[in-house]
Design an enzyme around this catalytic site. Structure first.
Site, PDB file in Angstrom:
ATOM      1  N   SER A 151     -11.165  13.543  49.639  1.00  0.00           N
ATOM      2  CA  SER A 151     -12.603  13.786  49.444  1.00  0.00           C
ATOM      3  C   SER A 151     -13.015  13.867  47.981  1.00  0.00           C
ATOM      4  CB  SER A 151     -13.011  15.083  50.163  1.00  0.00           C
ATOM      5  OG  SER A 151     -12.443  16.207  49.525  1.00  0.00           O
ATOM      6  N   LYS A 155     -14.502  21.033  46.312  1.00  0.00           N
ATOM      7  CA  LYS A 155     -15.681  20.176  46.134  1.00  0.00           C
ATOM      8  C   LYS A 155     -16.262  20.441  44.742  1.00  0.00           C
ATOM      9  CE  LYS A 155     -15.436  19.041  50.561  1.00  0.00           C
ATOM     10  NZ  LYS A 155     -14.884  17.730  50.953  1.00  0.00           N
TER      11      LYS A 155
END
Length: 272
Positions: A89, A161
């Site tokens: 990701s 993230k």
């Protein structure tokens, strides 16, 4: 007078007698210097000292190990903690199997900034339930080393993230040019993976107090805040943030300091 020709004893030098061939006595019994008995007695003293030297060495090694473990635990608890990256990701910023060090002094006492890469606990159920780990004969060793900080945390209870919106920020996707905007300012997100054209996924949010909006750099392969707006609005609670990812520590050919790209957010005004 008659001259005295008797030999005069030599004066000892540096405490060493000049008559080196004198016999050694042991309890009244003379033992010549070349006697086997004298040699055996000297070697027995050396042999008796060997076990004590080994014990001293083992004690020193044990002390060093204990100090290393304690220091590692303190560093892991208060300063830095290691994590393992299992997903794509955050490509190209972070690759699968990277090991990173996370600065635990962020978000407290030092505040987060837009663009920071953060690791946070999955308290909102973003991830599927992790399967139970197979317990092997050395599982407890691995868990112990992870606990004290000598191994990276490879559990599936954390996510990584990039922080896009801080409390009070108005984040929109997207403007006419297909760019993300924060508080009316469009971003040129140079950290986004350019291997694929990011798909437009529209959203319009204002970040509440005590929360942040996060997105992955590999936009087409990141289940981030955009994908979980039905849970807590897609926001991450600041109390769940473990810290700011500071460096890639492994593999050796990828060791580097992680950037938060301040130029990307330089012109963004403060949120309300």
């Amino acid at each position: 007078m008659p001259e005295n020709n008797a030999p005069t004893p030599e004066t000892p030098r540096d405490g060493v007698s000049g008559s080196a061939a004198q016999p050694v006595t042991d309890g009244g019994t003379e033992v010549p210097p070349s006697s086997p008995e004298r040699g055996r007695r000297g070697s027995s003293k050396a042999t008796d000292g060997a076990p004590s030297q080994i014990l001293v060495w083992l004690k020193e090694v044990a002390t060093v190990v204990v100090i290393a473990v304690v220091l590692s635990f303190l560093i892991k608890t208060f300063l830095f903690r290691a994590f393992y990256i299992p997903s794509e990701s955050m490509v190209n910023t972070l690759d699968v199997n990277d090991r990173i060090f996370v600065n635990l002094l962020v978000p407290e006492p030092f505040a987060l900034s837009r663009g920071d890469v953060v690791v946070f606990r999955d308290t909102q159920g973003w991830l599927a339930a992790a399967p139970e780990k197979d317990s092997g004969p050395f599982t407890w060793v691995q868990d112990g080393l992870t606990f004290v900080g000598l191994l990276p945390d490879s559990s599936e209870q954390h996510l990584v993230k990039r922080v896009i919106g801080l409390p009070g920020d108005h984040v929109i996707c997207c403007d006419a040019a297909g760019k993300l905007t924060i508080n009316g300012t469009s971003l040129d997100e140079t950290y986004v993976n350019t291997a694929e054209e990011p798909q437009i996924r529209e959203f319009d949010v204002v970040v509440p107090e005590g929360k942040v909006w996060v997105m992955g750099d590999n936009r087409n392969h990141s289940a981030d805040s955009r994908s979980h707006q039905d849970v807590n609005g897609g926001f991450v609670d600041l109390v769940d943030v473990e810290g700011k990812a500071a460096v890639i520590a492994w593999p050796l050919n990828r060791i580097s300091v992680l950037d938060n790209y301040p130029d990307v957010f330089r012109n963004v005004p403060a949120g309300k």
